[in-house]
Scaffold this active site. Structure first.
Site, PDB file in Angstrom:
ATOM      1  CE  LYS A 104      -4.524   0.840   0.368  1.00 29.30           C
ATOM      2  NZ  LYS A 104      -5.624  -0.072   0.036  1.00 29.30           N
TER       3      LYS A 104
HETATM    4  N1  GLU Z   1      -7.346   0.077  -3.238  1.00 33.77           N
HETATM    5  C1  GLU Z   1      -8.089  -1.105  -3.504  1.00 33.77           C
HETATM    6  C2  GLU Z   1      -8.153  -1.978  -2.269  1.00 33.77           C
HETATM    7  O1  GLU Z   1      -8.015  -1.512  -1.174  1.00 33.77           O
HETATM    8  C3  GLU Z   1      -7.614  -1.849  -4.736  1.00 33.77           C
HETATM    9  C4  GLU Z   1      -6.198  -2.300  -4.715  1.00 33.77           C
HETATM   10  C5  GLU Z   1      -5.711  -2.829  -6.054  1.00 33.77           C
HETATM   11  O2  GLU Z   1      -6.476  -2.891  -6.989  1.00 33.77           O
HETATM   12  O3  GLU Z   1      -4.526  -3.157  -6.109  1.00 33.77           O
HETATM   13  O4  GLU Z   1      -8.428  -3.145  -2.353  1.00 33.77           O
END
Ligand code: GLU
Length: 416
Positions: A104
Protein backbone atom coordinates in the site's frame (compact mmCIF):
# COMPACT_ATOMS: atom_id res chain seq x y z
CA UNK A 1 -6.91 4.23 24.30
CA UNK A 2 -8.13 3.38 20.84
CA UNK A 3 -5.88 1.08 18.87
CA UNK A 4 -4.11 2.38 15.76
CA UNK A 5 -4.89 0.67 12.43
CA UNK A 6 -1.64 -1.34 12.47
CA UNK A 7 -2.23 -2.41 16.09
CA UNK A 8 -5.64 -3.62 14.93
CA UNK A 9 -4.05 -5.47 11.99
CA UNK A 10 -1.67 -7.21 14.42
CA UNK A 11 -4.51 -8.12 16.76
CA UNK A 12 -6.42 -9.71 13.88
CA UNK A 13 -3.33 -11.83 13.11
CA UNK A 14 -3.20 -12.95 16.75
CA UNK A 15 -6.87 -13.96 16.67
CA UNK A 16 -6.35 -16.03 13.51
CA UNK A 17 -3.02 -17.45 14.77
CA UNK A 18 -4.67 -18.75 17.90
CA UNK A 19 -7.48 -20.43 15.96
CA UNK A 20 -5.06 -22.06 13.52
CA UNK A 21 -2.54 -22.98 16.17
CA UNK A 22 0.05 -21.11 14.15
CA UNK A 23 3.74 -21.38 15.04
CA UNK A 24 4.53 -18.34 17.21
CA UNK A 25 7.63 -17.58 15.15
CA UNK A 26 5.51 -17.31 12.03
CA UNK A 27 2.96 -15.10 13.78
CA UNK A 28 5.80 -12.85 14.90
CA UNK A 29 7.02 -12.60 11.31
CA UNK A 30 3.54 -11.85 9.88
CA UNK A 31 3.14 -8.95 12.32
CA UNK A 32 6.00 -7.14 10.60
CA UNK A 33 6.06 -5.52 7.17
CA UNK A 34 8.77 -6.61 4.70
CA UNK A 35 9.83 -3.07 3.89
CA UNK A 36 8.55 0.49 4.33
CA UNK A 37 9.83 3.48 2.44
CA UNK A 38 9.24 7.04 3.66
CA UNK A 39 9.83 9.73 1.05
CA UNK A 40 9.90 13.52 1.00
CA UNK A 41 8.03 15.09 -1.89
CA UNK A 42 8.85 18.72 -2.65
CA UNK A 43 6.31 20.30 -5.01
CA UNK A 44 6.64 23.59 -6.85
CA UNK A 45 3.22 25.20 -6.36
CA UNK A 46 1.51 27.31 -9.01
CA UNK A 47 2.37 30.51 -7.12
CA UNK A 48 6.11 29.68 -7.20
CA UNK A 49 6.41 28.56 -3.57
CA UNK A 50 7.58 25.06 -2.58
CA UNK A 51 5.46 22.77 -0.39
CA UNK A 52 6.86 19.62 1.18
CA UNK A 53 4.73 16.47 1.51
CA UNK A 54 5.49 13.07 3.02
CA UNK A 55 4.75 9.84 1.16
CA UNK A 56 4.98 6.12 1.91
CA UNK A 57 5.07 2.78 0.13
CA UNK A 58 4.95 -0.36 2.21
CA UNK A 59 5.29 -4.05 1.27
CA UNK A 60 3.76 -6.28 3.91
CA UNK A 61 4.32 -9.60 2.16
CA UNK A 62 5.52 -10.63 -1.28
CA UNK A 63 5.77 -14.29 -0.41
CA UNK A 64 3.01 -15.31 -2.88
CA UNK A 65 3.84 -12.78 -5.61
CA UNK A 66 4.53 -9.11 -6.31
CA UNK A 67 3.05 -6.60 -3.88
CA UNK A 68 -0.36 -5.21 -4.79
CA UNK A 69 -2.39 -2.38 -3.34
CA UNK A 70 -3.61 1.15 -3.81
CA UNK A 71 -2.19 4.58 -3.18
CA UNK A 72 -4.26 7.05 -1.16
CA UNK A 73 -4.00 10.81 -0.92
CA UNK A 74 -5.37 12.13 2.35
CA UNK A 75 -4.35 14.47 5.16
CA UNK A 76 -4.83 11.56 7.59
CA UNK A 77 -2.31 9.25 5.89
CA UNK A 78 0.58 8.11 8.09
CA UNK A 79 3.02 5.21 8.19
CA UNK A 80 0.99 3.21 10.72
CA UNK A 81 -2.13 3.40 8.56
CA UNK A 82 -0.27 2.43 5.38
CA UNK A 83 1.31 -0.56 7.17
CA UNK A 84 -2.16 -1.75 8.22
CA UNK A 85 -3.58 -1.27 4.74
CA UNK A 86 -0.65 -3.18 3.20
CA UNK A 87 -1.22 -6.04 5.66
CA UNK A 88 -4.92 -6.20 4.79
CA UNK A 89 -3.99 -6.40 1.09
CA UNK A 90 -1.91 -9.53 1.83
CA UNK A 91 -4.95 -11.25 3.32
CA UNK A 92 -7.26 -10.02 0.57
CA UNK A 93 -5.08 -11.37 -2.25
CA UNK A 94 -4.45 -14.60 -0.36
CA UNK A 95 -8.15 -15.16 0.38
CA UNK A 96 -9.02 -14.75 -3.30
CA UNK A 97 -6.17 -17.05 -4.31
CA UNK A 98 -4.46 -14.36 -6.40
CA UNK A 99 -0.70 -14.79 -7.02
CA UNK A 100 -0.01 -11.40 -5.44
CA UNK A 101 1.21 -10.05 -2.12
CA UNK A 102 0.15 -7.10 0.00
CA UNK A 103 1.35 -3.52 -0.41
CA UNK A 104 0.00 0.00 0.00
CA UNK A 105 1.07 3.58 -0.48
CA UNK A 106 -0.05 7.01 0.52
CA UNK A 107 0.78 10.67 0.53
CA UNK A 108 -0.19 12.94 3.40
CA UNK A 109 -1.95 15.65 1.39
CA UNK A 110 -5.40 17.11 0.92
CA UNK A 111 -5.73 16.82 -2.87
CA UNK A 112 -8.72 19.20 -2.90
CA UNK A 113 -6.34 22.00 -2.01
CA UNK A 114 -4.07 21.36 -5.03
CA UNK A 115 -4.57 22.42 -8.65
CA UNK A 116 -4.50 19.73 -11.32
CA UNK A 117 -0.93 20.72 -12.30
CA UNK A 118 0.22 20.60 -8.67
CA UNK A 119 -1.36 17.19 -8.25
CA UNK A 120 0.44 15.95 -11.36
CA UNK A 121 3.81 17.23 -10.11
CA UNK A 122 3.19 15.66 -6.69
CA UNK A 123 2.30 12.31 -8.29
CA UNK A 124 5.30 12.30 -10.62
CA UNK A 125 7.74 13.18 -7.83
CA UNK A 126 6.22 10.58 -5.49
CA UNK A 127 6.54 7.97 -8.28
CA UNK A 128 10.20 8.90 -8.85
CA UNK A 129 10.90 8.56 -5.14
CA UNK A 130 9.42 5.04 -4.91
CA UNK A 131 10.54 3.91 -8.38
CA UNK A 132 13.00 1.31 -7.10
CA UNK A 133 10.41 -0.65 -5.17
CA UNK A 134 7.56 -0.67 -7.72
CA UNK A 135 7.31 -2.47 -11.07
CA UNK A 136 5.28 -5.23 -12.75
CA UNK A 137 7.21 -7.97 -10.93
CA UNK A 138 7.88 -6.07 -7.71
CA UNK A 139 4.81 -4.13 -6.61
CA UNK A 140 1.87 -2.85 -8.65
CA UNK A 141 0.00 0.19 -7.26
CA UNK A 142 -3.65 1.04 -7.98
CA UNK A 143 -6.21 3.70 -7.01
CA UNK A 144 -7.49 4.09 -3.46
CA UNK A 145 -9.06 6.96 -1.47
CA UNK A 146 -8.79 10.22 -3.50
CA UNK A 147 -6.75 8.75 -6.37
CA UNK A 148 -8.12 7.74 -9.76
CA UNK A 149 -7.34 6.62 -13.31
CA UNK A 150 -5.68 9.97 -14.13
CA UNK A 151 -3.28 9.63 -11.20
CA UNK A 152 -2.46 6.08 -12.38
CA UNK A 153 -1.77 7.43 -15.90
CA UNK A 154 0.79 9.89 -14.48
CA UNK A 155 2.44 7.09 -12.46
CA UNK A 156 2.57 4.84 -15.52
CA UNK A 157 4.05 7.63 -17.64
CA UNK A 158 6.66 8.63 -15.05
CA UNK A 159 7.75 5.03 -14.57
CA UNK A 160 7.84 4.39 -18.34
CA UNK A 161 9.83 7.57 -19.09
CA UNK A 162 12.43 6.53 -16.53
CA UNK A 163 12.72 3.01 -17.95
CA UNK A 164 12.79 4.20 -21.57
CA UNK A 165 9.77 2.22 -22.74
CA UNK A 166 6.03 1.96 -22.06
CA UNK A 167 5.31 -0.33 -19.14
CA UNK A 168 1.53 -0.37 -18.61
CA UNK A 169 1.75 -3.27 -16.12
CA UNK A 170 3.32 -1.07 -13.44
CA UNK A 171 -0.10 0.10 -12.21
CA UNK A 172 -3.72 -1.00 -12.48
CA UNK A 173 -6.84 1.11 -12.55
CA UNK A 174 -5.41 3.04 -15.53
CA UNK A 175 -7.52 4.66 -18.22
CA UNK A 176 -8.63 2.03 -20.76
CA UNK A 177 -6.89 3.92 -23.60
CA UNK A 178 -3.45 3.18 -22.12
CA UNK A 179 -3.85 -0.42 -21.04
CA UNK A 180 -6.55 -0.22 -18.38
CA UNK A 181 -9.26 -2.84 -18.11
CA UNK A 182 -12.96 -2.51 -18.76
CA UNK A 183 -14.91 -3.11 -15.57
CA UNK A 184 -12.10 -2.03 -13.21
CA UNK A 185 -13.75 1.17 -12.02
CA UNK A 186 -16.99 -0.38 -10.73
CA UNK A 187 -15.26 -3.66 -9.73
CA UNK A 188 -15.18 -3.08 -5.95
CA UNK A 189 -18.90 -2.23 -5.97
CA UNK A 190 -19.67 -5.25 -8.18
CA UNK A 191 -17.80 -7.56 -5.81
CA UNK A 192 -19.72 -6.13 -2.85
CA UNK A 193 -22.96 -6.79 -4.67
CA UNK A 194 -22.04 -10.41 -5.50
CA UNK A 195 -21.13 -11.35 -1.91
CA UNK A 196 -24.15 -9.55 -0.47
CA UNK A 197 -26.44 -11.37 -2.86
CA UNK A 198 -24.79 -14.67 -1.94
CA UNK A 199 -25.16 -14.09 1.81
CA UNK A 200 -28.82 -13.07 1.40
CA UNK A 201 -29.41 -16.30 -0.49
CA UNK A 202 -27.83 -18.36 2.30
CA UNK A 203 -29.96 -16.60 4.92
CA UNK A 204 -33.13 -16.70 2.79
CA UNK A 205 -33.33 -12.91 2.79
CA UNK A 206 -35.01 -11.14 -0.12
CA UNK A 207 -32.42 -8.49 -1.06
CA UNK A 208 -34.96 -6.29 -2.88
CA UNK A 209 -37.00 -5.70 0.27
CA UNK A 210 -34.07 -4.62 2.45
CA UNK A 211 -33.54 -1.16 3.91
CA UNK A 212 -30.02 -0.02 3.23
CA UNK A 213 -27.72 2.62 4.72
CA UNK A 214 -24.42 3.55 3.05
CA UNK A 215 -21.52 5.51 4.51
CA UNK A 216 -19.54 7.03 1.64
CA UNK A 217 -20.43 7.89 -1.94
CA UNK A 218 -17.07 7.69 -3.69
CA UNK A 219 -16.06 4.97 -6.12
CA UNK A 220 -17.05 2.18 -3.70
CA UNK A 221 -20.08 3.64 -1.87
CA UNK A 222 -21.41 5.30 -5.01
CA UNK A 223 -21.18 2.16 -7.15
CA UNK A 224 -22.83 -0.16 -4.64
CA UNK A 225 -25.53 2.47 -3.99
CA UNK A 226 -26.28 2.62 -7.72
CA UNK A 227 -26.32 -1.17 -8.11
CA UNK A 228 -28.70 -1.65 -5.16
CA UNK A 229 -30.93 1.22 -6.26
CA UNK A 230 -31.19 -0.25 -9.77
CA UNK A 231 -32.02 -3.60 -8.19
CA UNK A 232 -35.02 -1.92 -6.55
CA UNK A 233 -33.65 -1.83 -2.98
CA UNK A 234 -34.48 1.06 -0.67
CA UNK A 235 -31.35 3.09 0.09
CA UNK A 236 -32.48 5.18 3.08
CA UNK A 237 -29.27 7.12 3.73
CA UNK A 238 -25.94 7.93 2.13
CA UNK A 239 -23.09 10.21 3.15
CA UNK A 240 -20.00 12.05 1.93
CA UNK A 241 -17.48 14.13 3.88
CA UNK A 242 -20.02 16.97 4.20
CA UNK A 243 -22.69 14.90 5.98
CA UNK A 244 -25.44 12.42 5.22
CA UNK A 245 -28.89 12.55 3.62
CA UNK A 246 -31.71 10.47 5.06
CA UNK A 247 -35.22 9.70 3.82
CA UNK A 248 -37.08 6.74 5.32
CA UNK A 249 -38.99 6.12 2.06
CA UNK A 250 -35.75 5.77 0.09
CA UNK A 251 -33.46 8.30 -1.63
CA UNK A 252 -33.34 8.88 -5.39
CA UNK A 253 -29.81 7.55 -5.66
CA UNK A 254 -29.50 8.13 -9.42
CA UNK A 255 -30.00 11.88 -8.92
CA UNK A 256 -27.70 12.04 -5.90
CA UNK A 257 -24.91 10.28 -7.78
CA UNK A 258 -25.24 12.71 -10.68
CA UNK A 259 -24.83 15.48 -8.09
CA UNK A 260 -21.77 14.04 -6.35
CA UNK A 261 -20.14 13.18 -9.66
CA UNK A 262 -20.12 16.90 -10.44
CA UNK A 263 -17.92 17.32 -7.35
CA UNK A 264 -20.77 18.79 -5.28
CA UNK A 265 -21.42 18.03 -1.61
CA UNK A 266 -24.48 16.13 -0.43
CA UNK A 267 -25.20 18.78 2.23
CA UNK A 268 -25.94 21.25 -0.59
CA UNK A 269 -28.45 18.97 -2.35
CA UNK A 270 -31.94 20.43 -2.21
CA UNK A 271 -34.91 18.14 -1.64
CA UNK A 272 -37.38 19.03 1.10
CA UNK A 273 -38.08 15.40 1.89
CA UNK A 274 -34.44 14.66 2.74
CA UNK A 275 -33.01 15.26 6.19
CA UNK A 276 -29.37 16.22 6.66
CA UNK A 277 -27.87 14.09 9.44
CA UNK A 278 -24.37 13.48 10.80
CA UNK A 279 -22.16 10.49 10.12
CA UNK A 280 -22.72 9.21 13.67
CA UNK A 281 -26.48 9.42 13.22
CA UNK A 282 -26.20 7.58 9.92
CA UNK A 283 -24.33 4.66 11.51
CA UNK A 284 -26.98 4.37 14.24
CA UNK A 285 -29.98 4.28 11.87
CA UNK A 286 -32.31 1.31 12.11
CA UNK A 287 -31.88 -0.64 8.87
CA UNK A 288 -31.29 -4.13 7.47
CA UNK A 289 -27.96 -3.67 5.73
CA UNK A 290 -25.29 -1.16 6.72
CA UNK A 291 -22.46 -0.52 4.26
CA UNK A 292 -19.49 1.41 5.66
CA UNK A 293 -17.66 2.41 2.47
CA UNK A 294 -15.48 5.30 3.60
CA UNK A 295 -12.55 5.00 6.01
CA UNK A 296 -11.25 2.67 8.72
CA UNK A 297 -12.19 2.76 12.45
CA UNK A 298 -15.84 3.80 11.98
CA UNK A 299 -17.53 1.19 14.15
CA UNK A 300 -15.65 0.87 17.45
CA UNK A 301 -16.42 -0.28 21.00
CA UNK A 302 -17.89 3.21 21.52
CA UNK A 303 -20.74 2.96 18.98
CA UNK A 304 -21.03 -0.80 18.26
CA UNK A 305 -23.92 -1.06 20.73
CA UNK A 306 -25.89 1.53 18.76
CA UNK A 307 -25.72 -0.40 15.49
CA UNK A 308 -29.16 -1.64 14.49
CA UNK A 309 -28.86 -3.77 11.34
CA UNK A 310 -28.73 -7.45 10.37
CA UNK A 311 -25.78 -7.34 7.99
CA UNK A 312 -22.70 -5.13 7.72
CA UNK A 313 -21.07 -5.14 4.29
CA UNK A 314 -17.55 -3.69 4.56
CA UNK A 315 -16.86 -1.57 1.49
CA UNK A 316 -14.04 0.27 3.25
CA UNK A 317 -10.85 -1.32 4.56
CA UNK A 318 -10.91 -1.78 8.33
CA UNK A 319 -14.18 0.04 9.19
CA UNK A 320 -14.92 -2.23 12.20
CA UNK A 321 -12.43 -2.63 15.06
CA UNK A 322 -11.85 -6.03 16.79
CA UNK A 323 -13.66 -4.89 19.99
CA UNK A 324 -16.65 -3.81 17.90
CA UNK A 325 -16.47 -7.10 16.01
CA UNK A 326 -16.95 -9.02 19.25
CA UNK A 327 -19.94 -6.88 20.27
CA UNK A 328 -21.56 -7.24 16.82
CA UNK A 329 -21.01 -11.02 16.83
CA UNK A 330 -22.73 -11.27 20.22
CA UNK A 331 -25.63 -9.20 18.89
CA UNK A 332 -25.99 -11.66 15.98
CA UNK A 333 -25.05 -9.12 13.32
CA UNK A 334 -23.29 -10.71 10.34
CA UNK A 335 -20.25 -8.82 9.10
CA UNK A 336 -19.09 -9.48 5.54
CA UNK A 337 -15.42 -8.63 6.15
CA UNK A 338 -13.42 -6.18 4.03
CA UNK A 339 -10.82 -8.71 2.87
CA UNK A 340 -13.63 -10.65 1.21
CA UNK A 341 -16.36 -8.08 0.54
CA UNK A 342 -14.31 -5.34 -1.11
CA UNK A 343 -11.85 -7.65 -2.90
CA UNK A 344 -13.56 -7.12 -6.27
CA UNK A 345 -11.28 -4.15 -6.95
CA UNK A 346 -8.03 -6.01 -6.55
CA UNK A 347 -9.48 -9.00 -8.37
CA UNK A 348 -10.13 -6.97 -11.53
CA UNK A 349 -6.77 -5.25 -10.97
CA UNK A 350 -5.27 -8.72 -11.26
CA UNK A 351 -7.15 -9.22 -14.54
CA UNK A 352 -5.81 -5.86 -15.77
CA UNK A 353 -2.26 -6.89 -14.87
CA UNK A 354 -2.66 -10.21 -16.68
CA UNK A 355 -4.10 -8.43 -19.75
CA UNK A 356 -1.21 -5.94 -19.77
CA UNK A 357 1.42 -8.68 -19.58
CA UNK A 358 -0.26 -10.62 -22.39
CA UNK A 359 -1.22 -7.46 -24.34
CA UNK A 360 -4.56 -9.12 -24.99
CA UNK A 361 -7.72 -7.50 -23.67
CA UNK A 362 -10.93 -9.11 -22.49
CA UNK A 363 -14.58 -8.13 -22.98
CA UNK A 364 -16.61 -6.78 -20.02
CA UNK A 365 -18.68 -9.92 -19.95
CA UNK A 366 -15.62 -12.07 -19.30
CA UNK A 367 -14.34 -9.69 -16.61
CA UNK A 368 -17.60 -9.79 -14.66
CA UNK A 369 -18.01 -13.55 -15.05
CA UNK A 370 -14.49 -14.30 -13.80
CA UNK A 371 -14.83 -11.76 -10.96
CA UNK A 372 -18.05 -13.39 -9.84
CA UNK A 373 -16.52 -16.86 -10.02
CA UNK A 374 -13.43 -15.94 -7.95
CA UNK A 375 -15.18 -13.85 -5.29
CA UNK A 376 -18.02 -16.35 -4.82
CA UNK A 377 -15.55 -19.22 -4.50
CA UNK A 378 -13.89 -17.31 -1.65
CA UNK A 379 -17.30 -16.45 -0.15
CA UNK A 380 -18.33 -20.11 -0.17
CA UNK A 381 -15.12 -21.21 1.58
CA UNK A 382 -15.49 -18.48 4.22
CA UNK A 383 -19.19 -19.12 4.78
CA UNK A 384 -18.76 -22.89 5.16
CA UNK A 385 -15.86 -22.53 7.60
CA UNK A 386 -17.74 -19.97 9.70
CA UNK A 387 -20.73 -22.29 9.89
CA UNK A 388 -18.65 -25.36 10.65
CA UNK A 389 -16.67 -23.74 13.46
CA UNK A 390 -19.38 -21.30 14.63
CA UNK A 391 -17.08 -18.32 14.17
CA UNK A 392 -17.57 -14.94 12.54
CA UNK A 393 -17.13 -14.56 8.80
CA UNK A 394 -14.09 -12.39 9.50
CA UNK A 395 -12.37 -15.00 11.66
CA UNK A 396 -13.09 -17.62 9.00
CA UNK A 397 -11.70 -15.37 6.27
CA UNK A 398 -8.55 -14.71 8.31
CA UNK A 399 -8.02 -18.40 9.05
CA UNK A 400 -8.03 -19.17 5.31
CA UNK A 401 -5.96 -16.16 4.25
CA UNK A 402 -3.34 -16.40 7.01
CA UNK A 403 -2.97 -20.19 6.63
CA UNK A 404 -2.18 -19.79 2.93
CA UNK A 405 0.55 -17.24 3.61
CA UNK A 406 1.96 -19.31 6.46
CA UNK A 407 2.08 -22.36 4.18
CA UNK A 408 3.87 -20.36 1.48
CA UNK A 409 6.48 -19.24 4.01
CA UNK A 410 6.95 -22.82 5.24
CA UNK A 411 7.39 -24.09 1.68
CA UNK A 412 9.85 -21.38 0.72
CA UNK A 413 11.69 -21.46 4.04
CA UNK A 414 13.40 -18.59 5.79
CA UNK A 415 16.32 -17.18 3.81
CA UNK A 416 19.21 -17.92 4.10
N1 GLU B 1 -7.35 0.08 -3.24
C1 GLU B 1 -8.09 -1.10 -3.50
C2 GLU B 1 -8.15 -1.98 -2.27
O1 GLU B 1 -8.01 -1.51 -1.17
C3 GLU B 1 -7.61 -1.85 -4.74
C4 GLU B 1 -6.20 -2.30 -4.72
C5 GLU B 1 -5.71 -2.83 -6.05
O2 GLU B 1 -6.48 -2.89 -6.99
O3 GLU B 1 -4.53 -3.16 -6.11
O4 GLU B 1 -8.43 -3.15 -2.35
Amino acid sequence: MALTPFEIAKKQIDIAAEKIGLDLNLAKYLKRVERALIVTIPVRMDDGSIEIFEGYRVHHSTVRGPGKGGIRYSPEVNLDEVKALATWMTWKCSLLGLPLGGAKGGVCVDPRKLSKNELERLTRRYTSEIINIIGPDIDIPAPDVNTNAQVMAWIMDTYSMNKGRSIPGVVTGKPIEIGGSVGREPATGMGLFFVLEALCEKLSIDLKSQNIVIQGSGNVGGTIAGLLYNEGCKVMAISDISGALYFSEGLEINKLLEWTQQGKYLKDYKDKRYKLITNEELLALECDILIPAALENQITYKNADNIKCKIILEGANGPVTPEADRILFEKGIRVLPDILANAGGVCVSYFEYVQDIRAYFWELDRINKELKKIILRAFEEVYMLSKERKISLRTAAYIIAVSRIARAIELRGIFP
